[in-house]
Write a protein that holds these residues in place. Structure first.
Motif, PDB file in Angstrom:
ATOM      1  N   ASN A 190       1.451  -1.111   0.255  1.00 45.04           N
ATOM      2  CA  ASN A 190      -0.099  -0.183  -0.313  1.00 45.04           C
ATOM      3  C   ASN A 190       0.912   1.334   0.111  1.00 45.04           C
ATOM      4  O   ASN A 190       0.389   2.249  -1.105  1.00 45.04           O
ATOM      5  N   PHE A 191       1.900   1.620   0.491  1.00 51.77           N
ATOM      6  CA  PHE A 191       2.766   2.653   1.173  1.00 51.77           C
ATOM      7  C   PHE A 191       3.483   2.760  -0.284  1.00 51.77           C
ATOM      8  O   PHE A 191       3.659   4.079  -0.984  1.00 51.77           O
ATOM      9  N   ARG A 192       3.532   1.527  -0.988  1.00 47.47           N
ATOM     10  CA  ARG A 192       4.747   2.106  -1.898  1.00 47.47           C
ATOM     11  C   ARG A 192       4.509   1.426  -2.961  1.00 47.47           C
ATOM     12  O   ARG A 192       5.048   2.328  -3.223  1.00 47.47           O
ATOM     13  N   LEU A 193       3.302   1.422  -3.021  1.00 50.86           N
ATOM     14  CA  LEU A 193       2.333   1.741  -4.809  1.00 50.86           C
ATOM     15  C   LEU A 193       1.733   2.612  -4.467  1.00 50.86           C
ATOM     16  O   LEU A 193       1.166   2.692  -6.223  1.00 50.86           O
ATOM     17  N   ILE A 194       0.222   2.803  -3.239  1.00 55.23           N
ATOM     18  CA  ILE A 194      -0.984   2.939  -4.314  1.00 55.23           C
ATOM     19  C   ILE A 194      -0.916   4.666  -3.252  1.00 55.23           C
ATOM     20  O   ILE A 194      -0.292   5.173  -2.447  1.00 55.23           O
ATOM     21  N   PRO A 195      -1.760   5.529  -4.120  1.00 60.28           N
ATOM     22  CA  PRO A 195      -1.812   7.009  -4.357  1.00 60.28           C
ATOM     23  C   PRO A 195      -2.549   7.240  -2.800  1.00 60.28           C
ATOM     24  O   PRO A 195      -2.714   6.489  -2.313  1.00 60.28           O
ATOM     25  N   LEU A 196      -1.643   8.545  -2.403  1.00 60.03           N
ATOM     26  CA  LEU A 196      -2.337   8.868  -0.899  1.00 60.03           C
ATOM     27  C   LEU A 196      -3.919   8.758  -1.089  1.00 60.03           C
ATOM     28  O   LEU A 196      -4.533   7.529   0.005  1.00 60.03           O
ATOM     29  N   GLN A 197      -4.795   9.360  -2.089  1.00 58.95           N
ATOM     30  CA  GLN A 197      -6.144   8.991  -1.429  1.00 58.95           C
ATOM     31  C   GLN A 197      -6.282   7.988  -1.586  1.00 58.95           C
ATOM     32  O   GLN A 197      -7.868   7.589  -1.469  1.00 58.95           O
ATOM     33  N   PHE A 198      -6.056   7.197  -2.311  1.00 59.98           N
ATOM     34  CA  PHE A 198      -6.221   5.410  -2.551  1.00 59.98           C
ATOM     35  C   PHE A 198      -5.747   5.136  -1.620  1.00 59.98           C
ATOM     36  O   PHE A 198      -6.499   3.446  -1.657  1.00 59.98           O
ATOM     37  N   GLN A 199      -5.412   5.301  -0.471  1.00 59.35           N
ATOM     38  CA  GLN A 199      -4.735   4.178   0.557  1.00 59.35           C
ATOM     39  C   GLN A 199      -5.957   3.199   1.176  1.00 59.35           C
ATOM     40  O   GLN A 199      -5.570   2.537   1.893  1.00 59.35           O
ATOM     41  N   ILE A 200      -6.642   4.851   1.479  1.00 57.45           N
ATOM     42  CA  ILE A 200      -7.379   3.962   2.858  1.00 57.45           C
ATOM     43  C   ILE A 200      -8.100   2.997   2.239  1.00 57.45           C
ATOM     44  O   ILE A 200      -8.671   2.413   3.265  1.00 57.45           O
ATOM     45  N   PRO A 201      -8.818   3.824   1.037  1.00 55.98           N
ATOM     46  CA  PRO A 201     -10.032   2.238  -0.103  1.00 55.98           C
ATOM     47  C   PRO A 201      -9.445   1.218   0.107  1.00 55.98           C
ATOM     48  O   PRO A 201     -10.036   0.225  -0.170  1.00 55.98           O
ATOM     49  N   PHE A 202      -8.092   1.387  -0.563  1.00 53.35           N
ATOM     50  CA  PHE A 202      -7.202   0.092  -0.561  1.00 53.35           C
ATOM     51  C   PHE A 202      -7.481  -0.838   0.531  1.00 53.35           C
ATOM     52  O   PHE A 202      -7.326  -2.163   0.458  1.00 53.35           O
ATOM     53  N   VAL A 203      -7.098  -0.354   1.709  1.00 53.18           N
ATOM     54  CA  VAL A 203      -7.548  -0.624   3.158  1.00 53.18           C
ATOM     55  C   VAL A 203      -8.324  -1.258   2.989  1.00 53.18           C
ATOM     56  O   VAL A 203      -8.261  -2.022   3.453  1.00 53.18           O
ATOM     57  N   SER A 204      -8.962  -0.772   3.603  1.00 54.10           N
ATOM     58  CA  SER A 204     -10.834  -0.975   3.232  1.00 54.10           C
ATOM     59  C   SER A 204     -11.323  -2.167   2.396  1.00 54.10           C
ATOM     60  O   SER A 204     -11.778  -3.059   3.117  1.00 54.10           O
ATOM     61  N   THR A 205     -10.743  -2.507   1.230  1.00 57.37           N
ATOM     62  CA  THR A 205     -11.035  -2.877   0.233  1.00 57.37           C
ATOM     63  C   THR A 205     -10.121  -4.530   0.193  1.00 57.37           C
ATOM     64  O   THR A 205     -11.452  -5.185   0.665  1.00 57.37           O
ATOM     65  N   ILE A 206      -9.397  -4.143   1.021  1.00 51.88           N
ATOM     66  CA  ILE A 206      -8.341  -5.796   0.942  1.00 51.88           C
ATOM     67  C   ILE A 206      -9.211  -6.163   2.977  1.00 51.88           C
ATOM     68  O   ILE A 206      -9.076  -7.683   2.721  1.00 51.88           O
ATOM     69  N   GLY A 207      -9.328  -4.986   3.195  1.00 49.27           N
ATOM     70  CA  GLY A 207      -9.846  -5.665   4.487  1.00 49.27           C
ATOM     71  C   GLY A 207     -11.721  -5.870   5.093  1.00 49.27           C
ATOM     72  O   GLY A 207     -12.043  -6.256   6.088  1.00 49.27           O
ATOM     73  N   ILE A 208     -11.725  -5.821   3.180  1.00 47.85           N
ATOM     74  CA  ILE A 208     -13.326  -7.254   3.724  1.00 47.85           C
ATOM     75  C   ILE A 208     -12.812  -8.359   4.466  1.00 47.85           C
ATOM     76  O   ILE A 208     -13.734  -8.313   5.122  1.00 47.85           O
ATOM     77  N   ALA A 209     -12.000  -8.573   3.586  1.00 45.03           N
ATOM     78  CA  ALA A 209     -11.916 -10.188   4.428  1.00 45.03           C
ATOM     79  C   ALA A 209     -11.419 -10.757   5.829  1.00 45.03           C
ATOM     80  O   ALA A 209     -11.682 -10.741   6.466  1.00 45.03           O
ATOM     81  N   TRP A 210     -10.622  -8.743   5.984  1.00 44.92           N
ATOM     82  CA  TRP A 210     -10.176  -8.746   7.505  1.00 44.92           C
ATOM     83  C   TRP A 210     -11.199  -8.513   8.248  1.00 44.92           C
ATOM     84  O   TRP A 210     -10.973  -9.010   9.644  1.00 44.92           O
ATOM     85  N   THR A 211     -12.707  -7.647   8.164  1.00 47.21           N
ATOM     86  CA  THR A 211     -13.678  -6.760   9.099  1.00 47.21           C
ATOM     87  C   THR A 211     -14.342  -8.643   8.883  1.00 47.21           C
ATOM     88  O   THR A 211     -15.449  -8.338   9.742  1.00 47.21           O
TER      89      THR A 211
END
Length: 223
Positions: A190-211
């Protein structure tokens, strides 16, 4: 394409109201995650109530059966009276998860901004800055975030100090260990490749399984 339209729409909303955009996005994704968790729970209970048990060709039921080795259902849960059967879908629980995602988003937004400012990624300090962000995130934010999650959910369910204490004793450390297995690799990407504005949505999308995992963990403790 639909994806490009959604990204363009998200960018426009984010440019105008970044925090509110993240809050709404996280609430929706939190709802999706709990829906997945409730669906898995329903499949699990259905498979256990089948005459003759789980069928050999039922892959999903076989996988979910593995959960019962750690969290077996009692006889009353296996064949409960009809009046004690759970509702087909718990909308109050869904609302709690959406509310948590909505409420926590401002904190996440400012935390990610802090990491970006504190450890800027440059040509000379690229990967090292990413590692510092990941370490800081996992050692500081993750323990606090999990504590907030279990506290919020317990209070929202009507629990008091004793219920919160029990939740922390029984599920907090296992959840934190599971967090450290999954999230360092995700945040590294996330921190290496994803632009800042998409970092939280990216985490939240991956986080569907985690949540979904947290939802199952939280609801298992209720049982």
């Amino acid at each position: 394409m639909l994806t490009s339209r959604l990204i363009a729409k998200f960018n426009s909303y984010y440019a105008e109201k970044p925090v509110l955009t993240i809050m709404i996005t996280n609430a929706i994704l939190g709802g999706i995650a709990d829906t997945v968790a409730q669906t898995l729970t329903t499949i699990r209970q259905k498979s256990l109530r089948q005459l003759g048990g789980v069928q050999k060709d039922d892959f999903i039921s076989i996988e979910i059966r593995e959960l019962d080795r750690k969290d077996p259902l009692s006889p009353m849960e296996l064949v409960p009276p009809s009046r004690n059967l759970p509702p087909p879908f718990d909308f109050e629980r869904l609302t709690r998860f959406m509310a948590y995602g909505f409420i926590m988003s401002p904190l996440q937004y400012h935390w990610f901004a802090f990491l970006s400012k504190s450890f800027p990624i440059t040509k000379t300090a690229g990967f090292s800055a990413v590692l510092k962000r990941v370490a800081c995130d996992q050692l500081m934010f993750s323990p606090v975030g999990l504590a907030c999650f279990f506290t919020f959910m317990t209070v929202a369910e009507g629990g008091g100090r004793r219920a919160i204490s029990r939740k922390f004793q029984d599920v907090y450390l296992p959840a934190l260990k599971a967090n450290w297995i999954l999230w360092p690799a995700v945040q590294l990407l996330n921190f290496r490749l994803i632009p800042l504005q998409f970092q939280i949505p990216f985490v939240s999308t991956i986080g569907i399984a985690w949540t979904a995992y947290l939802s199952l963990t939280n609801s298992a403790e209720e049982a």
